[in-house]
Design a protein around this motif. Structure first.
Motif, PDB file in Angstrom:
ATOM      1  N   LYS A   1       0.833  -1.191   0.000  1.00 16.96           N
ATOM      2  CA  LYS A   1       0.000   0.000   0.000  1.00 16.96           C
ATOM      3  C   LYS A   1       0.871   1.245   0.000  1.00 16.96           C
ATOM      4  CE  LYS A   1      -4.248  -1.607   1.645  1.00 16.96           C
ATOM      5  NZ  LYS A   1      -5.547  -1.119   1.757  1.00 16.96           N
ATOM      6  N   LEU A   2       0.293   2.307  -0.486  1.00 17.59           N
ATOM      7  CA  LEU A   2       0.983   3.593  -0.512  1.00 17.59           C
ATOM      8  C   LEU A   2       0.936   4.221   0.877  1.00 17.59           C
ATOM      9  CD1 LEU A   2       2.367   5.795  -2.213  1.00 17.59           C
ATOM     10  CD2 LEU A   2       0.103   6.738  -2.632  1.00 17.59           C
ATOM     11  N   LEU A   3       2.100   4.558   1.400  1.00 16.45           N
ATOM     12  CA  LEU A   3       2.185   5.224   2.695  1.00 16.45           C
ATOM     13  C   LEU A   3       1.690   6.656   2.515  1.00 16.45           C
ATOM     14  CD1 LEU A   3       3.184   4.603   5.581  1.00 16.45           C
ATOM     15  CD2 LEU A   3       5.383   5.511   4.894  1.00 16.45           C
ATOM     16  N   PRO A   4       0.692   7.087   3.274  1.00 15.56           N
ATOM     17  CA  PRO A   4       0.148   8.441   3.109  1.00 15.56           C
ATOM     18  C   PRO A   4       1.200   9.513   3.387  1.00 15.56           C
ATOM     19  CG  PRO A   4      -1.245   7.126   4.587  1.00 15.56           C
ATOM     20  CD  PRO A   4       0.006   6.340   4.334  1.00 15.56           C
ATOM     21  N   GLY A   5       1.105  10.645   2.691  1.00 14.61           N
ATOM     22  CA  GLY A   5       1.994  11.767   2.943  1.00 14.61           C
ATOM     23  C   GLY A   5       1.907  12.212   4.395  1.00 14.61           C
ATOM     24  N   GLY A   6       3.042  12.536   5.003  1.00 15.58           N
ATOM     25  CA  GLY A   6       3.060  12.971   6.398  1.00 15.58           C
ATOM     26  C   GLY A   6       3.093  11.818   7.392  1.00 15.58           C
ATOM     27  N   TRP A   7       3.188  10.573   6.891  1.00 17.86           N
ATOM     28  CA  TRP A   7       3.224   9.383   7.748  1.00 17.86           C
ATOM     29  C   TRP A   7       4.493   8.597   7.463  1.00 17.86           C
ATOM     30  CZ3 TRP A   7      -0.625   8.025  11.322  1.00 17.86           C
ATOM     31  CH2 TRP A   7      -1.733   8.854  11.333  1.00 17.86           C
ATOM     32  N   GLU A   8       4.929   7.806   8.457  1.00 16.58           N
ATOM     33  CA  GLU A   8       6.107   6.962   8.315  1.00 16.58           C
ATOM     34  C   GLU A   8       5.879   5.647   9.062  1.00 16.58           C
ATOM     35  OE1 GLU A   8       9.258   9.218  10.131  1.00 16.58           O
ATOM     36  OE2 GLU A   8       8.420   9.002  12.147  1.00 16.58           O
ATOM     37  N   LEU A   9       6.697   4.653   8.743  1.00 16.09           N
ATOM     38  CA  LEU A   9       6.635   3.404   9.492  1.00 16.09           C
ATOM     39  C   LEU A   9       7.096   3.680  10.916  1.00 16.09           C
ATOM     40  CD1 LEU A   9       8.114   0.904   6.896  1.00 16.09           C
ATOM     41  CD2 LEU A   9       5.720   1.313   7.451  1.00 16.09           C
ATOM     42  N   SER A  10       6.405   3.111  11.863  1.00 18.28           N
ATOM     43  CA  SER A  10       6.728   3.347  13.262  1.00 18.28           C
ATOM     44  C   SER A  10       7.855   2.419  13.720  1.00 18.28           C
ATOM     45  CB  SER A  10       5.485   3.096  14.120  1.00 18.28           C
ATOM     46  OG  SER A  10       5.752   3.363  15.471  1.00 18.28           O
TER      47      SER A  10
END
Length: 87
Positions: free
Chosen positions: A1-10
């Motif tokens: 899936k596409l990681l939404p803008g402004g988000w990162e893997l935790s």
């Protein structure tokens, strides 16, 4: 899936395992951190505990937990967070 803008893997964080992952079902048995550590959700067998290490496939902003061999029978999702301004 596409990681939404402004988000990162935790990243993996034991406090997050106990306070966030353990307390909710999240629609899956495991949440997978950026390093691949899969932690049981409240829907899993031992909530809040590390179960196994998964591979995390990343291509640009696309990412997914990789389910190979024995992992194919498990359902997991990536744990994401809003981007840290310091990063």
């Amino acid at each position: 899936k596409l990681l939404p803008g402004g988000w990162e893997l935790s990243p993996y964080d034991p406090d997050v395992c106990q306070e966030v992952i353990k307390r909710h079902p999240w629609g899956t048995s495991f949440l997978v951190s950026a390093c691949g550590k899969a932690v049981w959700t409240s829907q899993g067998d031992v909530p809040g505990k590390l179960h196994m290490i998964w591979e995390v496939e990343k291509t640009g902003r696309y990412c997914r937990p990789s389910q190979k061999a024995a992992l194919g029978k498990y359902a997991g999702r990536l744990l994401i967070r809003t981007c840290d301004e310091q990063s």
